[in-house]
Scaffold this motif. Structure first.
Motif, PDB file in Angstrom:
ATOM      1  N   LEU A   1     -12.246  19.032 -26.305  1.00 19.76           N
ATOM      2  CA  LEU A   1     -11.314  20.031 -26.799  1.00 19.76           C
ATOM      3  C   LEU A   1     -11.222  21.195 -25.823  1.00 19.76           C
ATOM      4  O   LEU A   1     -12.136  21.433 -25.027  1.00 19.76           O
ATOM      5  CB  LEU A   1     -11.787  20.544 -28.165  1.00 19.76           C
ATOM      6  CG  LEU A   1     -11.765  19.527 -29.317  1.00 19.76           C
ATOM      7  CD1 LEU A   1     -12.406  20.141 -30.554  1.00 19.76           C
ATOM      8  CD2 LEU A   1     -10.340  19.082 -29.619  1.00 19.76           C
ATOM      9  N   PRO A   2     -10.120  21.942 -25.870  1.00 16.34           N
ATOM     10  CA  PRO A   2     -10.003  23.135 -25.017  1.00 16.34           C
ATOM     11  C   PRO A   2     -11.144  24.103 -25.301  1.00 16.34           C
ATOM     12  O   PRO A   2     -11.568  24.263 -26.444  1.00 16.34           O
ATOM     13  CB  PRO A   2      -8.651  23.718 -25.418  1.00 16.34           C
ATOM     14  CG  PRO A   2      -7.896  22.599 -26.033  1.00 16.34           C
ATOM     15  CD  PRO A   2      -8.917  21.716 -26.690  1.00 16.34           C
ATOM     16  N   LEU A   3     -11.619  24.743 -24.253  1.00 14.54           N
ATOM     17  CA  LEU A   3     -12.703  25.720 -24.378  1.00 14.54           C
ATOM     18  C   LEU A   3     -12.113  27.112 -24.213  1.00 14.54           C
ATOM     19  O   LEU A   3     -11.572  27.451 -23.159  1.00 14.54           O
ATOM     20  CB  LEU A   3     -13.774  25.453 -23.314  1.00 14.54           C
ATOM     21  CG  LEU A   3     -14.964  26.417 -23.263  1.00 14.54           C
ATOM     22  CD1 LEU A   3     -15.667  26.498 -24.616  1.00 14.54           C
ATOM     23  CD2 LEU A   3     -15.948  25.977 -22.186  1.00 14.54           C
ATOM     24  N   VAL A   4     -12.182  27.896 -25.279  1.00 19.14           N
ATOM     25  CA  VAL A   4     -11.633  29.255 -25.284  1.00 19.14           C
ATOM     26  C   VAL A   4     -12.787  30.248 -25.133  1.00 19.14           C
ATOM     27  O   VAL A   4     -13.773  30.174 -25.872  1.00 19.14           O
ATOM     28  CB  VAL A   4     -10.844  29.540 -26.572  1.00 19.14           C
ATOM     29  CG1 VAL A   4     -10.214  30.925 -26.514  1.00 19.14           C
ATOM     30  CG2 VAL A   4      -9.770  28.469 -26.783  1.00 19.14           C
ATOM     31  N   VAL A   5     -12.647  31.170 -24.203  1.00 18.09           N
ATOM     32  CA  VAL A   5     -13.751  32.065 -23.845  1.00 18.09           C
ATOM     33  C   VAL A   5     -13.389  33.509 -24.145  1.00 18.09           C
ATOM     34  O   VAL A   5     -12.289  33.971 -23.799  1.00 18.09           O
ATOM     35  CB  VAL A   5     -14.101  31.923 -22.349  1.00 18.09           C
ATOM     36  CG1 VAL A   5     -15.329  32.759 -21.998  1.00 18.09           C
ATOM     37  CG2 VAL A   5     -14.330  30.461 -21.986  1.00 18.09           C
ATOM     38  N   ASP A   6     -14.302  34.205 -24.793  1.00 20.00           N
ATOM     39  CA  ASP A   6     -14.166  35.650 -24.996  1.00 20.00           C
ATOM     40  C   ASP A   6     -14.486  36.359 -23.678  1.00 20.00           C
ATOM     41  O   ASP A   6     -15.164  35.803 -22.795  1.00 20.00           O
ATOM     42  CB  ASP A   6     -15.127  36.094 -26.095  1.00 20.00           C
ATOM     43  CG  ASP A   6     -14.995  37.566 -26.410  1.00 20.00           C
ATOM     44  OD1 ASP A   6     -13.875  38.095 -26.327  1.00 20.00           O
ATOM     45  OD2 ASP A   6     -16.027  38.202 -26.728  1.00 20.00           O
ATOM     46  N   LEU A   7     -14.022  37.599 -23.550  1.00 19.02           N
ATOM     47  CA  LEU A   7     -14.204  38.328 -22.291  1.00 19.02           C
ATOM     48  C   LEU A   7     -15.395  39.290 -22.362  1.00 19.02           C
ATOM     49  O   LEU A   7     -16.426  39.069 -21.731  1.00 19.02           O
ATOM     50  CB  LEU A   7     -12.928  39.105 -21.950  1.00 19.02           C
ATOM     51  CG  LEU A   7     -12.933  39.856 -20.619  1.00 19.02           C
ATOM     52  CD1 LEU A   7     -13.016  38.878 -19.447  1.00 19.02           C
ATOM     53  CD2 LEU A   7     -11.691  40.740 -20.488  1.00 19.02           C
TER      54      LEU A   7
ATOM     55  N   GLY B   1      -7.466  21.773 -32.527  1.00 17.27           N
ATOM     56  CA  GLY B   1      -8.839  22.267 -32.501  1.00 17.27           C
ATOM     57  C   GLY B   1      -9.227  22.816 -31.140  1.00 17.27           C
ATOM     58  O   GLY B   1      -8.575  22.566 -30.121  1.00 17.27           O
ATOM     59  N   PHE B   2     -10.300  23.569 -31.121  1.00 21.32           N
ATOM     60  CA  PHE B   2     -10.785  24.194 -29.891  1.00 21.32           C
ATOM     61  C   PHE B   2     -12.262  24.516 -30.050  1.00 21.32           C
ATOM     62  O   PHE B   2     -12.808  24.521 -31.161  1.00 21.32           O
ATOM     63  CB  PHE B   2      -9.998  25.477 -29.581  1.00 21.32           C
ATOM     64  CG  PHE B   2     -10.118  26.539 -30.642  1.00 21.32           C
ATOM     65  CD1 PHE B   2     -11.110  27.515 -30.567  1.00 21.32           C
ATOM     66  CD2 PHE B   2      -9.245  26.563 -31.731  1.00 21.32           C
ATOM     67  CE1 PHE B   2     -11.236  28.487 -31.544  1.00 21.32           C
ATOM     68  CE2 PHE B   2      -9.367  27.530 -32.723  1.00 21.32           C
ATOM     69  CZ  PHE B   2     -10.360  28.495 -32.632  1.00 21.32           C
TER      70      PHE B   2
END
Length: 488
Positions: free
Chosen positions: A19-25, A148-149
């Motif tokens: 799944l795509p990986l979404v990253v906080d900054l 989903g992610f």
């Protein structure tokens, strides 16, 4: 930095890996909070507009972030990142996995970070009147990734996003955050543990080794010992303690002002604020809460000495806010700060000011400050730099600092001789004043040693700190102290 890899992934976690990986900054990909970094940048670049930007909070945090980014643009290229997380993201991207950035930071800041790190396929950030945090971020990501992610975050504020994700990547200073995520029934794909030495970083940021400089406050007491009362001595000792506290707080201010240049420096990049070990927010809160209290306490102990301390604070803040970028004037200000220390001692002990002593202090410490700049210029040239970051000096200015510094050093020797002849000997304070001729000789030898080592690049950046560790310098100091005792 230590990676904590979950030993066995469940089928859900293995499916999540595609799944795509979404990253906080902030606090996740970066070691710092970009909002407070932007505020600090604006505070020193345009103080009035930055403070007025706080009014925008009445319209919401998103409006405040947007206005703040219009006031100042921090040096995003120097922001410290979590290298282990970055390596993991780059590895995932090479396998074909999509990596995205989603942050509550202003979209302008997020886009600039994405330009620096091209691994991100898309960028989401705070814009308009929507603060992209918590449930707002979760709703945005569910809309963007209906299949989903996986979400990478660092704090409890990310729990709403993790609840909406198929799995979590946790960046935390301990296992407690991982446990909190798992307690929600969320599978942890991977966790990264960063355990900064917070207390050690604070202790280092306060520069306790620099407190020895504040003993200069006692110089007028030692020279005018006959006129010092017990009450005056106690006031002076208390002022030394308060000055140590105030000086440490102003060091914090200067470190926050120098964030960008320190992060590009070969050694200063390891400082607490520059490295991200201490949040800028904590530094601003500490200074704002403690500095006014220390100044009020000084005024209560001794109003004249307290006013001198306020002058010290104002001069230091002026140095941090811009004077340090003016060549030669910056070193003049450093010499002035040392001289104000002597004024604090004179005022606290209720002594008569000596024009000779104050003039000697200005020339002597101006020379030492130039020796520090001389060393920095030589080291910058060794590292192939054309200028000193955050200062107004260029790599070719070593002849300038050498000329002015050595001239000021020799002038201080002449002044201390005149001080002995015109004031000390004339007042007949000492029983055998001839011993005091040791002082100008020792000061001459110390100055020569400082400049020789500085010119050869063999001295640490701070001559005063160097002197406290140098056996020759300490020996000369002991020699002067012995001469004064013999003169008594």
């Amino acid at each position: 930095m230590k990676n904590l890899l979950v030993p066995e992934l469940s089928s859900t976690a293995r499916d999540a890996a595609i799944l795509p990986l979404v990253v906080d900054l902030d606090g996740t990909f970066l070691k710092v909070d970009s909002l407070f970094e932007t505020f600090a940048c604006g505070l020193f670049a345009n103080p009035l507009r930055s403070l007025l930007a706080l009014v925008e909070l009445r319209n919401g945090i998103a409006a405040f972030k947007q206005r703040l980014t219009r006031v100042a643009q921090p040096d995003v290229d120097s922001f410290p990142v979590r290298e282990d997380l970055l390596a993991y993201l780059e590895q995932e991207a090479r396998t074909g996995r999509e990596v995205h950035l989603a942050t509550a930071a202003d979209l302008v800041i997020a886009l600039r970070v994405a330009e620096r790190f091209p691994i991100f396929k898309s960028v989401n950030g705070t814009s308009g009147d929507l603060n992209l945090k918590g449930q707002n971020k979760a709703d945005r990501l569910l809309q963007q990734f209906p299949g989903g992610f996986v979400y990478a975050g660092d704090s409890r504020a990310d729990l709403p996003v993790w609840r909406s994700a198929k799995a979590a990547v946790v960046v935390s200073s301990g296992r407690s955050q991982v446990g909190a995520v798992e307690a929600e029934g969320i599978k942890v794909e991977r966790s990264f543990s960063d355990t900064p030495h917070y207390r050690a970083a604070w202790l280092k940021a306060f520069r306790p080794h620099q407190w020895a400089k504040n003993l200069i406050v006692l110089v007028p007491v030692a020279l005018g010992w006959r006129d010092v009362t017990l009450e005056g001595l106690l006031r002076t000792l208390v002022m030394v303690g308060l000055l140590c506290l105030v000086a440490s707080l102003t060091y914090l201010v200067n470190d926050i002002a120098d964030l960008s240049s320190d992060r590009k420096h070969w050694s200063k990049r390891r400082r607490g604020f520059a490295s991200g070990a201490i949040p800028v927010r904590d530094g601003l809160l500490a200074v704002g809460a403690i500095l006014p209290v220390a100044c009020i306490a000084a005024l209560l102990v001794s109003p004249p000495a307290g006013l001198c301390l306020l002058l010290y604070v104002a001069t230091t803040l002026g140095y941090s806010f811009g004077w340090k970028r003016i060549p030669l004037f910056d070193t003049f200000v450093i010499g002035l700060l040392f001289t104000i220390r002597i004024l604090i001692g004179i005022a606290a002990a209720d002594l008569v000011p000596s024009a000779w002593l104050l003039t000697f202090s200005m020339f002597f410490f101006f020379s030492l400050a130039l020796a520090k700049r001389h060393t920095e210029i030589l080291r910058a040239a060794e590292h192939g730099l054309q200028k000193l970051e955050g200062r107004g000096y260029q790599a070719g200015d070593e002849s300038l600092t050498l000329a002015f510094g050595s001239a000021a050093s020799m002038a201080s020797i002449i002044i201390v001789v005149l001080y002995l002849v015109e004031e000390i000997f004339a007042r007949q304070i000492y029983h055998t004043p001839a011993w005091l001729w040791v002082a100008p000789i020792a000061i001459f030898l110390f100055s020569c040693r400082i400049w020789v080592l500085s010119h050869r690049g063999r001295m640490t950046d701070d001559p005063v700190a160097f002197a406290l560790r140098d056996n020759v310098s300490l020996g000369l100091g002991v020699l002067v102290a012995a001469a004064i005792l013999l003169a008594l």
